[in-house]
Design a protein around this motif. Structure first.
Motif, short mmCIF file in Angstrom:
data_model
loop_
_atom_site.label_atom_id
_atom_site.label_comp_id
_atom_site.label_asym_id
_atom_site.label_seq_id
_atom_site.Cartn_x
_atom_site.Cartn_y
_atom_site.Cartn_z
N VAL A 189 0.86 -1.18 0.00
CA VAL A 189 0.00 0.00 0.00
C VAL A 189 0.89 1.23 0.00
CG1 VAL A 189 -1.72 1.32 1.28
CG2 VAL A 189 -1.87 -1.18 1.20
N ARG A 190 0.64 2.11 -0.96
CA ARG A 190 1.42 3.33 -1.09
C ARG A 190 0.51 4.53 -0.89
NH1 ARG A 190 2.01 7.56 -3.98
NH2 ARG A 190 4.06 8.46 -4.45
N PHE A 191 1.00 5.54 -0.19
CA PHE A 191 0.24 6.78 -0.10
C PHE A 191 1.16 7.98 0.01
CE2 PHE A 191 -0.33 4.14 3.75
CZ PHE A 191 0.47 4.81 4.66
N GLY A 192 0.56 9.14 -0.21
CA GLY A 192 1.35 10.36 -0.29
C GLY A 192 1.63 10.71 -1.73
N GLY A 193 2.17 11.90 -1.94
CA GLY A 193 2.52 12.31 -3.29
C GLY A 193 1.30 12.40 -4.19
N ARG A 194 1.34 11.64 -5.29
CA ARG A 194 0.29 11.76 -6.30
C ARG A 194 -0.95 10.92 -5.98
NH1 ARG A 194 4.19 8.35 -7.73
NH2 ARG A 194 3.65 6.28 -8.50
N ASP A 195 -0.91 10.15 -4.89
CA ASP A 195 -1.99 9.22 -4.61
C ASP A 195 -3.04 9.81 -3.67
OD1 ASP A 195 -1.11 7.10 -6.20
OD2 ASP A 195 0.35 6.52 -4.69
N LEU A 196 -4.08 9.03 -3.43
CA LEU A 196 -5.14 9.44 -2.54
C LEU A 196 -4.64 9.55 -1.11
CD1 LEU A 196 -8.05 7.18 -3.86
CD2 LEU A 196 -7.68 9.61 -4.31
N ILE A 197 -5.32 10.36 -0.33
CA ILE A 197 -4.99 10.50 1.08
C ILE A 197 -5.17 9.14 1.76
CG2 ILE A 197 -5.72 11.59 3.24
CD1 ILE A 197 -6.54 14.01 1.55
N PRO A 198 -4.22 8.72 2.61
CA PRO A 198 -4.32 7.39 3.24
C PRO A 198 -5.47 7.32 4.24
CG PRO A 198 -2.54 8.66 4.21
CD PRO A 198 -3.01 9.44 3.03
N SER A 199 -5.98 6.11 4.41
CA SER A 199 -7.02 5.90 5.41
C SER A 199 -6.39 5.96 6.80
CB SER A 199 -7.70 4.55 5.20
OG SER A 199 -6.80 3.50 5.53
N GLU A 200 -7.22 6.19 7.80
CA GLU A 200 -6.71 6.25 9.18
C GLU A 200 -6.16 4.90 9.62
OE1 GLU A 200 -6.31 9.00 11.00
OE2 GLU A 200 -6.98 10.02 9.18
N VAL A 201 -6.74 3.82 9.13
CA VAL A 201 -6.24 2.49 9.49
C VAL A 201 -4.84 2.28 8.95
CG1 VAL A 201 -6.56 0.00 9.16
CG2 VAL A 201 -8.53 1.46 9.65
N ARG A 202 -4.62 2.64 7.67
CA ARG A 202 -3.29 2.49 7.07
C ARG A 202 -2.28 3.38 7.78
NH1 ARG A 202 -4.29 -2.20 4.64
NH2 ARG A 202 -5.51 -2.03 2.71
N LEU A 203 -2.69 4.59 8.15
CA LEU A 203 -1.79 5.49 8.86
C LEU A 203 -1.39 4.91 10.21
CD1 LEU A 203 -3.04 9.15 8.28
CD2 LEU A 203 -0.81 8.20 7.72
N ARG A 204 -2.34 4.27 10.90
CA ARG A 204 -2.02 3.67 12.20
C ARG A 204 -1.01 2.54 12.03
NH1 ARG A 204 -7.51 4.35 13.38
NH2 ARG A 204 -7.99 2.16 12.94
N HIS A 205 -1.17 1.75 10.98
CA HIS A 205 -0.21 0.67 10.73
C HIS A 205 1.17 1.24 10.46
CE1 HIS A 205 -3.70 -2.17 9.38
NE2 HIS A 205 -3.60 -2.08 10.69
N LEU A 206 1.24 2.29 9.63
CA LEU A 206 2.52 2.93 9.36
C LEU A 206 3.11 3.49 10.65
CD1 LEU A 206 4.67 4.08 7.42
CD2 LEU A 206 3.18 6.08 7.11
N GLN A 207 2.26 4.14 11.44
CA GLN A 207 2.74 4.72 12.70
C GLN A 207 3.29 3.65 13.64
OE1 GLN A 207 -0.26 7.02 14.71
NE2 GLN A 207 1.14 7.76 16.29
N GLN A 208 2.62 2.51 13.73
CA GLN A 208 3.10 1.42 14.59
C GLN A 208 4.50 0.99 14.19
OE1 GLN A 208 0.12 -1.61 14.14
NE2 GLN A 208 -1.45 -0.43 15.21
#
Length: 352
Positions: free
Chosen positions: A16-35
């Protein structure tokens, strides 16, 4: 099954990629990245503040900050945060310990470098604690051409009072490498781990490339056309996995399918049996089969449509050369440049 027979089941790694040219990430994906990022809190106290104040706003604003998260099933197992610029920065790179021996580090580095290359980077740099540079992580990074350049100008851990006692013995190093050197090493290591997993369910073991006109290629990946016609074909491709190439003007890979059955017969027999699955008119069929006493009906199954078509021009950019495409089909196992291109296709499809 015969005793002693082993079937290798590849793990599917979701990217899963986010940032830049893509859609804003979901809160769930952000939490996984944060972990995953905050698992380095013991080395970088306050990294949680950096993540909340810097990373999240920039990911949501489609800036030059990008992030990638790897999933094994539903479990996040690796992540990277990068800044894409001519002087690109690897801000965070993490593979959980239990997954490090599976080639996922090489995969994540390939994803990062493909991401950075889109912005024509000239150099990649990062900072790292001295003991990590001298350990296994440093050895991994050195394989890609990174070198020690001196003490980092900004000592992030020195800003934290409880880290001061460690500073003299374990300062932060500045390390970097020319993008060209990292790219060359990524290309050499691209196959590492690919025998163990597929990405986002696609680009597994591809045997052949089928060239198909855009109209019919779209019908196949949509499930509207189950049988492809050929004036010549070989029975040996029964069971083969095929990548579908949509010809001019699209010139893109659009999906995959398995050759489930190959039926030969006179044109009128093929039309009568398969007319509802061919996706063409009788006039189109008659024109294509004109002058032939035998035609091949290729029944396709297990179709995967790529979320975004991958232009051949992008693959040629990554392999630094032309990719020959056939009028009908080609055995990709005998095409070394195509083998490399398919691996990059896997990386590019995951980065979209």
């Amino acid at each position: 099954m015969e005793q002693g027979t082993h079937i290798q089941v590849k793990t599917n790694i979701k990217v899963v990629r986010f940032g830049g040219r893509d859609l804003i990430p979901s809160e769930v994906r952000l939490r996984h990245l944060q972990q995953l990022v905050e698992e380095s809190e013991d080395l970088y106290p306050g990294i949680d503040v950096w993540f909340r104040r810097k990373v999240v706003p920039e990911l949501k604003s489609r800036s030059l900050r990008s992030a990638l998260v790897l999933y094994d099933g539903a479990e996040p197992v690796g992540a990277a945060v990068v800044r894409r610029d001519k002087d690109a920065k690897l801000c965070s790179l993490r593979i959980r310990e239990e997954s490090q021996a599976r080639g996922l580090g090489s995969l994540l580095m390939s994803l990062v470098v493909a991401e950075i290359r889109l912005n024509r980077a000239e150099e990649i740099h990062f900072t790292i604690a001295a003991h990590m540079w001298e350990g296994a992580i440093g050895e991994f990074l050195k394989r890609y051409g990174f070198e020690f350049k001196g003490l980092a100008k900004t000592q992030y851990r020195r800003r934290r009072k409880k880290m001061l006692p460690l500073f003299d013995s374990d300062p932060e190093f500045a390390c970097s490498a020319p993008f060209s050197a990292v790219w060359r090493n990524v290309e050499e290591k691209l196959s590492e781990g690919f025998e163990n997993f597929t990405l986002n369910g696609s680009f597994g073991d591809i045997d052949i490339l089928l060239s198909i006109r855009p109209k019919f290629a779209r019908q196949i990946v949509k499930g509207e056309k189950r049988v492809e016609l050929r004036r010549r074909f070989s029975e040996k491709w029964r069971g083969a996995r095929a990548v579908i190439y949509s010809t001019y003007p699209e010139r893109s890979l659009v999906g995959e399918a398995t050759v489930e059955e190959i039926i030969t017969g006179a044109p009128d027999e093929i039309w009568e049996e398969w007319k509802d699955d061919l996706g063409c008119t009788f006039e189109e069929f008659s024109e294509y089969s004109s002058g032939k006493t035998q035609m091949y009906a290729i029944r396709l199954g297990a179709v995967i449509a790529y979320a975004v078509p991958i232009p051949i021009s992008q693959l040629e950019f990554h392999v630094s050369g032309n990719l020959p495409v056939p009028q009908s089909y080609v055995n990709l196992k005998k095409q070394s440049k195509w083998q490399s291109a398919l691996k990059w296709g896997s990386i590019l499809s995951a980065n979209r």
